[in-house]
Design an enzyme around this catalytic site. Sequence first.
Site, PDB file in Angstrom:
ATOM      1  N   ASN A   1      45.597  34.250  35.773  1.00 23.23           N
ATOM      2  CA  ASN A   1      45.555  35.706  35.855  1.00 23.23           C
ATOM      3  C   ASN A   1      44.578  36.040  36.991  1.00 23.23           C
ATOM      4  O   ASN A   1      43.370  36.101  36.787  1.00 23.23           O
ATOM      5  CB  ASN A   1      45.082  36.243  34.493  1.00 23.23           C
ATOM      6  CG  ASN A   1      44.808  37.717  34.508  1.00 23.23           C
ATOM      7  OD1 ASN A   1      45.015  38.402  35.507  1.00 23.23           O
ATOM      8  ND2 ASN A   1      44.325  38.224  33.381  1.00 23.23           N
TER       9      ASN A   1
ATOM     10  N   ARG B   1      50.238  35.701  36.762  1.00 24.87           N
ATOM     11  CA  ARG B   1      50.392  37.150  36.757  1.00 24.87           C
ATOM     12  C   ARG B   1      50.660  37.561  38.203  1.00 24.87           C
ATOM     13  O   ARG B   1      49.846  37.274  39.092  1.00 24.87           O
ATOM     14  CB  ARG B   1      49.100  37.783  36.252  1.00 24.87           C
ATOM     15  CG  ARG B   1      49.051  39.274  36.435  1.00 24.87           C
ATOM     16  CD  ARG B   1      47.702  39.792  35.987  1.00 24.87           C
ATOM     17  NE  ARG B   1      47.523  41.169  36.380  1.00 24.87           N
ATOM     18  CZ  ARG B   1      46.330  41.750  36.553  1.00 24.87           C
ATOM     19  NH1 ARG B   1      45.229  41.053  36.370  1.00 24.87           N
ATOM     20  NH2 ARG B   1      46.239  43.000  36.902  1.00 24.87           N
TER      21      ARG B   1
ATOM     22  N   HIS C   1      49.233  46.684  34.861  1.00 26.69           N
ATOM     23  CA  HIS C   1      48.574  46.151  33.646  1.00 26.69           C
ATOM     24  C   HIS C   1      49.586  45.865  32.534  1.00 26.69           C
ATOM     25  O   HIS C   1      49.257  45.879  31.347  1.00 26.69           O
ATOM     26  CB  HIS C   1      47.487  47.121  33.105  1.00 26.69           C
ATOM     27  CG  HIS C   1      46.307  47.262  34.017  1.00 26.69           C
ATOM     28  ND1 HIS C   1      45.734  48.479  34.323  1.00 26.69           N
ATOM     29  CD2 HIS C   1      45.604  46.339  34.703  1.00 26.69           C
ATOM     30  CE1 HIS C   1      44.730  48.297  35.149  1.00 26.69           C
ATOM     31  NE2 HIS C   1      44.623  47.003  35.397  1.00 26.69           N
TER      32      HIS C   1
ATOM     33  N   ARG D   1      38.381  52.072  43.019  1.00 24.94           N
ATOM     34  CA  ARG D   1      39.568  52.864  43.399  1.00 24.94           C
ATOM     35  C   ARG D   1      39.424  54.293  42.888  1.00 24.94           C
ATOM     36  O   ARG D   1      38.847  54.523  41.827  1.00 24.94           O
ATOM     37  CB  ARG D   1      40.837  52.228  42.807  1.00 24.94           C
ATOM     38  CG  ARG D   1      41.315  51.029  43.573  1.00 24.94           C
ATOM     39  CD  ARG D   1      42.464  50.339  42.870  1.00 24.94           C
ATOM     40  NE  ARG D   1      42.017  49.155  42.184  1.00 24.94           N
ATOM     41  CZ  ARG D   1      42.701  48.512  41.245  1.00 24.94           C
ATOM     42  NH1 ARG D   1      43.888  48.958  40.868  1.00 24.94           N
ATOM     43  NH2 ARG D   1      42.225  47.419  40.676  1.00 24.94           N
TER      44      ARG D   1
ATOM     45  N   GLU E   1      46.066  38.567  28.398  1.00 25.30           N
ATOM     46  CA  GLU E   1      47.213  38.506  29.322  1.00 25.30           C
ATOM     47  C   GLU E   1      47.691  37.075  29.500  1.00 25.30           C
ATOM     48  O   GLU E   1      48.872  36.818  29.706  1.00 25.30           O
ATOM     49  CB  GLU E   1      46.802  39.093  30.685  1.00 25.30           C
ATOM     50  CG  GLU E   1      46.570  40.597  30.621  1.00 25.30           C
ATOM     51  CD  GLU E   1      45.575  41.094  31.649  1.00 25.30           C
ATOM     52  OE1 GLU E   1      44.409  40.616  31.626  1.00 25.30           O
ATOM     53  OE2 GLU E   1      45.932  41.950  32.475  1.00 25.30           O
TER      54      GLU E   1
END
Length: 389
Positions: free
Chosen positions: A9, A90, A178, A236, A374
């Site tokens: 990931n 990912r 996500h 961001r 994840e």
Amino acid sequence: MRDAILSLNTGSSSIKFGVYDVGEAGEPATAARGAIRTDRTPRLVVRSVEGASLVDREVGREDVSDAIDALVNWVEQEFGKRRLIGCGHRIVHGGTVFSDPVLLSPPTVDALEKMAPLAPLHQPRSIAPVHAMAELRPRLRQVGCFDTAFHRTIEPPAGCYALPRAYEERGIRRFGFHGLSYEYIASYLAQEGKADQRTVVAHLGNGASLCAMRHGHSLDTTMGFSALDGLVMGTRCGTIDPGILLYLLQHDGMTPDKLQDLLYQNSGLLGVSGISGDMRDLEQSKDPHAREAVELFVFRAAREIAALASTLGGLDCLVFTAGIGEHSATVRWGICDRLRWLGISIDDAGNQRHDPIVSNPTSSVEVRIIPTDEEIVIARHWLAVIGQF
Ligand code: ADP
């Protein structure tokens, strides 16, 4: 010798990973989890399933290939009696082409690389370990899982922008990100028989977004065409008036490259505080700008949760996950306090303790903390994809 798969990931400052034993049973069994920091001197940190430290040491240079090399060597030579049979990744963007996990053949990797303009910083970063692994273990079967995929169930009007229709046909639409994290939370809620709840999941990490979900499907999300939209993030900007961008380009001497740098790397918590994009630093700081940055983060998250409750037609469950969501009692409290009018009431002591359920029994919305995973979703997808061959 056991067969194992590796889930990678890859994020902006680290590669989080999981090592999974593959038995007859179908569900991958977690053998170890860890991360390699890639921003400064790379450091390999691995924990056992029980949380005991297995490794914590510097590895190689600031280079993804070195990091992958160190990790593969550790799994095969030090961890013991494991043979890697595959690697899952990912991948940030699947564009309009890929919505299901795929075997990463060279033409598929080429196609994904061409999507870099859709996620200019994240896509190349998420593909770099695929190349590194292919060099190191050319015969290892690699599978890519897309952060955009979980949101393919978002329908109009939630997925549309108010631009002329031709733009949508050219792929200008809400993708959302996500997705692997949201997929994990959806599977967790389904296991508890709670999939029918109108749920907003707040994935609050360095990148941050919300997902409105019900019956295991995404109905709306705060990130959009790019991973810039929605919440205030570490560096961001989140949602911003597009008029600002036009103004900066036309009247402030801004070039597209500088603008990209401003919006992705120098805005968000870092830009507003002028101190750091890391929530822990800001919570510890006494500087009023740090406090203002956290307040803006909380304000915008609460506002967007209310917006997604509107998409869902009400709210039964609010889930906090990822670094800030799982660990910052202050942020959770601030967001829930702003949403009292929705019937949310949280237990202060339980919230401080990071209990799995932090709402009071009288709260009309159940507020939960569910640590995301994840990597196990990637491992499950690897098995599903390879099972087809
Ligand atoms: P990503 O995977 O997007 O890189 P994470 O999910 O690891 O990010 O989240 C990183 C964020 O979580 C950082 O802002 C960090 O400060 C924050 N965080 C981690 N632990 C804590 C904590 N104990 N208190 C407050 N914030 C925390």
